[in-house]
Design a protein around this motif. Structure first.
Motif, PDB file in Angstrom:
ATOM      1  N   THR A  23       0.835  -1.203   0.000  1.00 36.92           N
ATOM      2  CA  THR A  23       0.000   0.000   0.000  1.00 36.92           C
ATOM      3  C   THR A  23       0.868   1.250   0.000  1.00 36.92           C
ATOM      4  O   THR A  23       1.939   1.280   0.603  1.00 36.92           O
ATOM      5  CB  THR A  23      -0.934   0.035   1.218  1.00 36.92           C
ATOM      6  OG1 THR A  23      -0.165   0.165   2.423  1.00 36.92           O
ATOM      7  CG2 THR A  23      -1.784  -1.221   1.292  1.00 36.92           C
ATOM      8  N   LEU A  24       0.360   2.310  -0.645  1.00 36.79           N
ATOM      9  CA  LEU A  24       1.133   3.549  -0.764  1.00 36.79           C
ATOM     10  C   LEU A  24       1.235   4.325   0.536  1.00 36.79           C
ATOM     11  O   LEU A  24       2.088   5.192   0.666  1.00 36.79           O
ATOM     12  CB  LEU A  24       0.506   4.454  -1.831  1.00 36.79           C
ATOM     13  CG  LEU A  24       0.754   4.091  -3.286  1.00 36.79           C
ATOM     14  CD1 LEU A  24       0.114   5.131  -4.193  1.00 36.79           C
ATOM     15  CD2 LEU A  24       2.247   3.994  -3.572  1.00 36.79           C
ATOM     16  N   PRO A  27      -0.617   9.518   0.822  1.00 39.65           N
ATOM     17  CA  PRO A  27       0.004  10.029  -0.400  1.00 39.65           C
ATOM     18  C   PRO A  27       0.672  11.388  -0.233  1.00 39.65           C
ATOM     19  O   PRO A  27       1.446  11.807  -1.111  1.00 39.65           O
ATOM     20  CB  PRO A  27      -1.171  10.112  -1.385  1.00 39.65           C
ATOM     21  CG  PRO A  27      -2.378  10.244  -0.516  1.00 39.65           C
ATOM     22  CD  PRO A  27      -2.082   9.431   0.708  1.00 39.65           C
ATOM     23  N   PRO A  32       4.930   7.047  -1.028  1.00 39.09           N
ATOM     24  CA  PRO A  32       5.140   6.827  -2.460  1.00 39.09           C
ATOM     25  C   PRO A  32       6.607   6.902  -2.865  1.00 39.09           C
ATOM     26  O   PRO A  32       7.070   6.125  -3.710  1.00 39.09           O
ATOM     27  CB  PRO A  32       4.327   7.955  -3.101  1.00 39.09           C
ATOM     28  CG  PRO A  32       3.242   8.245  -2.102  1.00 39.09           C
ATOM     29  CD  PRO A  32       3.907   8.075  -0.760  1.00 39.09           C
ATOM     30  N   ILE A  35       8.573   3.770  -1.732  1.00 39.58           N
ATOM     31  CA  ILE A  35       8.125   2.615  -2.515  1.00 39.58           C
ATOM     32  C   ILE A  35       8.769   2.645  -3.902  1.00 39.58           C
ATOM     33  O   ILE A  35       9.258   1.623  -4.400  1.00 39.58           O
ATOM     34  CB  ILE A  35       6.591   2.590  -2.597  1.00 39.58           C
ATOM     35  CG1 ILE A  35       6.021   2.125  -1.257  1.00 39.58           C
ATOM     36  CG2 ILE A  35       6.109   1.680  -3.722  1.00 39.58           C
ATOM     37  CD1 ILE A  35       4.524   2.245  -1.139  1.00 39.58           C
ATOM     38  N   VAL A  52       1.365  -2.888  -6.225  1.00 46.57           N
ATOM     39  CA  VAL A  52       1.129  -1.652  -5.481  1.00 46.57           C
ATOM     40  C   VAL A  52      -0.370  -1.397  -5.417  1.00 46.57           C
ATOM     41  O   VAL A  52      -1.082  -1.517  -6.419  1.00 46.57           O
ATOM     42  CB  VAL A  52       1.848  -0.466  -6.141  1.00 46.57           C
ATOM     43  CG1 VAL A  52       1.522   0.834  -5.415  1.00 46.57           C
ATOM     44  CG2 VAL A  52       3.360  -0.706  -6.156  1.00 46.57           C
ATOM     45  N   GLY A  54      -2.926   1.526  -4.627  1.00 48.82           N
ATOM     46  CA  GLY A  54      -3.025   2.964  -4.430  1.00 48.82           C
ATOM     47  C   GLY A  54      -3.584   3.629  -5.662  1.00 48.82           C
ATOM     48  O   GLY A  54      -4.054   2.963  -6.587  1.00 48.82           O
ATOM     49  N   LEU A  59       0.596   8.324  -7.782  1.00 44.37           N
ATOM     50  CA  LEU A  59       1.916   7.701  -7.824  1.00 44.37           C
ATOM     51  C   LEU A  59       2.715   8.260  -8.996  1.00 44.37           C
ATOM     52  O   LEU A  59       3.914   8.560  -8.868  1.00 44.37           O
ATOM     53  CB  LEU A  59       1.773   6.185  -7.949  1.00 44.37           C
ATOM     54  CG  LEU A  59       3.069   5.377  -7.922  1.00 44.37           C
ATOM     55  CD1 LEU A  59       3.823   5.589  -6.617  1.00 44.37           C
ATOM     56  CD2 LEU A  59       2.774   3.892  -8.130  1.00 44.37           C
ATOM     57  N   SER A 109      -5.409   7.019   2.084  1.00 43.85           N
ATOM     58  CA  SER A 109      -4.624   5.928   2.668  1.00 43.85           C
ATOM     59  C   SER A 109      -5.523   4.867   3.284  1.00 43.85           C
ATOM     60  O   SER A 109      -5.199   3.675   3.251  1.00 43.85           O
ATOM     61  CB  SER A 109      -3.638   6.473   3.708  1.00 43.85           C
ATOM     62  OG  SER A 109      -4.299   7.072   4.804  1.00 43.85           O
ATOM     63  N   TYR A 112      -6.798   2.665   0.464  1.00 45.06           N
ATOM     64  CA  TYR A 112      -5.761   1.729   0.013  1.00 45.06           C
ATOM     65  C   TYR A 112      -5.711   0.511   0.933  1.00 45.06           C
ATOM     66  O   TYR A 112      -5.607  -0.636   0.478  1.00 45.06           O
ATOM     67  CB  TYR A 112      -4.379   2.400   0.006  1.00 45.06           C
ATOM     68  CG  TYR A 112      -4.262   3.663  -0.812  1.00 45.06           C
ATOM     69  CD1 TYR A 112      -5.162   3.976  -1.836  1.00 45.06           C
ATOM     70  CD2 TYR A 112      -3.230   4.571  -0.557  1.00 45.06           C
ATOM     71  CE1 TYR A 112      -5.031   5.146  -2.575  1.00 45.06           C
ATOM     72  CE2 TYR A 112      -3.094   5.734  -1.299  1.00 45.06           C
ATOM     73  CZ  TYR A 112      -3.996   6.019  -2.295  1.00 45.06           C
ATOM     74  OH  TYR A 112      -3.864   7.174  -3.025  1.00 45.06           O
ATOM     75  N   GLY A 131       2.565   1.073   3.566  1.00 46.74           N
ATOM     76  CA  GLY A 131       3.255   2.342   3.658  1.00 46.74           C
ATOM     77  C   GLY A 131       2.779   3.105   4.884  1.00 46.74           C
ATOM     78  O   GLY A 131       1.709   2.821   5.436  1.00 46.74           O
TER      79      GLY A 131
END
Length: 363
Positions: A23-24, A27, A32, A35, A52, A54, A59, A109, A112, A131
């Motif tokens: 997961t991102l 954001p 991000p 990752i 990934v 998200g 991204l 988030s 995600y 993340g």
């Protein structure tokens, strides 16, 4: 809401590559960036099936912005990644700004995480690597969870779970494992929250994890006291005398195959781990696992030793979950200076634990 691309996802047992959902995180934070840096590592991209989870547009924006920075560590092009695109309302996307955690970034988030959990419970993945998120942003978005661990547990339908922090020393190769008895609660509530029943539950989780995930079935576990000098025989607090020491004696009788040390004064429990981490030749027999009674008692020493290498591992879930042991770092988001070491460690550990569990099932 989710646009799934599972073309390259096959059963782990068929291609022997762990299937990881990544997961991102928030954001607006460094998730991000770390990752994109971590997945640029050939050792990761070749060994594991990573998807990934998200918003693809956000991204891509991060990728193009970071690419304008000179002398930046290598980034993977998002177009080369397998991505589950989590669609966000245009109004939410427009409010997401690097370095500013808010209700919009919290909503993203959270979405995600929900997607990754649902797909993993459905059997699409073997593990989730998360993340970093901001709890304040989740709350601003209307999601009142103490953290990602509690959301993972609720969605998985489990009430026995714990936070285990794992790190491998770059100096000696020794592995530190520390579990917290209590996590995200105010310090004034710790003594009232701790009970023999709670510690038995956390000890059960740690023992099960050592056996299932690390192949250690006759381990040595160090257990911290609560008060300075573990209460100094009641002079500096009564919890040890009243119930912690009797509880530990009972656990020793119930678990004769284990060596249970404690209650160890909190200011000295971390001396041997520190020596084992840095390679002091005088250290003998560091424990296989450490049970700290509250958040800072465990995480201050862990982060002093292994801030850029420690991995937060949720235990007690029906799947593997790891996360880098750092936050969103809004103050450096978008600047290209975030360190991806802990994210790489989280990905590698998730794959190792998946492989260990598969091997154990085959025995």
């Amino acid at each position: 809401m989710y646009q799934n691309n599972f073309d390259n996802l096959v059963n782990f047992s068929k291609n022997n590559r762990p299937r990881l959902a990544l997961t991102l995180g928030d954001p607006a934070g460094i998730g991000p960036e770390v990752i994109l840096k971590a997945l640029a590592e050939p050792e990761i991209s070749k060994k594991y099936d990573v998807t990934v989870v998200g918003n693809r547009d956000l991204l891509g924006q991060t990728y193009h912005k970071l690419n304008l920075i000179e002398n930046l560590a290598p980034l993977v092009n998002p177009d080369e990644l397998s991505v589950i695109h989590v669609q966000l309302d245009g109004e939410i996307k427009d409010q997401i700004i690097a370095g500013i955690g808010n209700a919009a970034s919290g909503a993203a988030s959270f979405a995600y995480m929900e997607c990754a959990i649902a797909q993993t419970l459905a059997g699409k993945f073997d593990a989730i690597v998360t993340g970093p998120i901001a709890k304040s942003a989740w709350k601003a978005a209307g999601y009142n969870y103490p953290g990602q661990t509690e959301l993972l547990a609720q969605k998985s339908g489990v009430d026995r779970f714990g936070m285990l922090f794992v790190a491998r020393s770059p100096h000696t190769g020794w592995t530190l494992r520390a579990i917290l008895a209590t996590t995200h609660i105010p310090l004034r509530q710790v003594a009232d929250t701790l009970t023999p029943e709670l510690l038995t539950q956390k000890l059960d989780l740690l023992v099960e994890c050592l056996e299932k995930d690390f192949g250690i079935d006759r381990g040595r576990i160090a257990i911290a006291g609560l008060n300075p000098h573990s209460g100094e025989q009641g002079q500096l607090g009564h919890e040890e005398q009243d119930w912690l020491i009797p509880w530990l004696e009972q656990e020793r009788q119930n678990r004769p195959q284990l060596q249970l040390d404690g209650p160890i004064p909190p200011d000295t429990m971390w001396v041997k781990p520190g020596q084992a981490w840095y390679g002091n030749s005088l250290v003998q027999n560091p424990a296989d696992g450490y049970l700290a009674l509250y958040h800072d008692q465990g995480l201050i020493p862990v982060k002093l030793m292994a801030f850029d290498r420690a991995v937060n591992t949720s235990i007690g879930l029906p799947f593997v979950r790891t996360s880098p042991d750092h936050g969103t770092a809004f103050d450096i988001a978008g600047k290209g200076i975030a360190d991806a070491t802990s994210m790489k460690a989280a990905i590698h550990l998730a794959a190792e634990l998946v492989s260990q569990r598969l091997a154990a099932r085959k025995l």
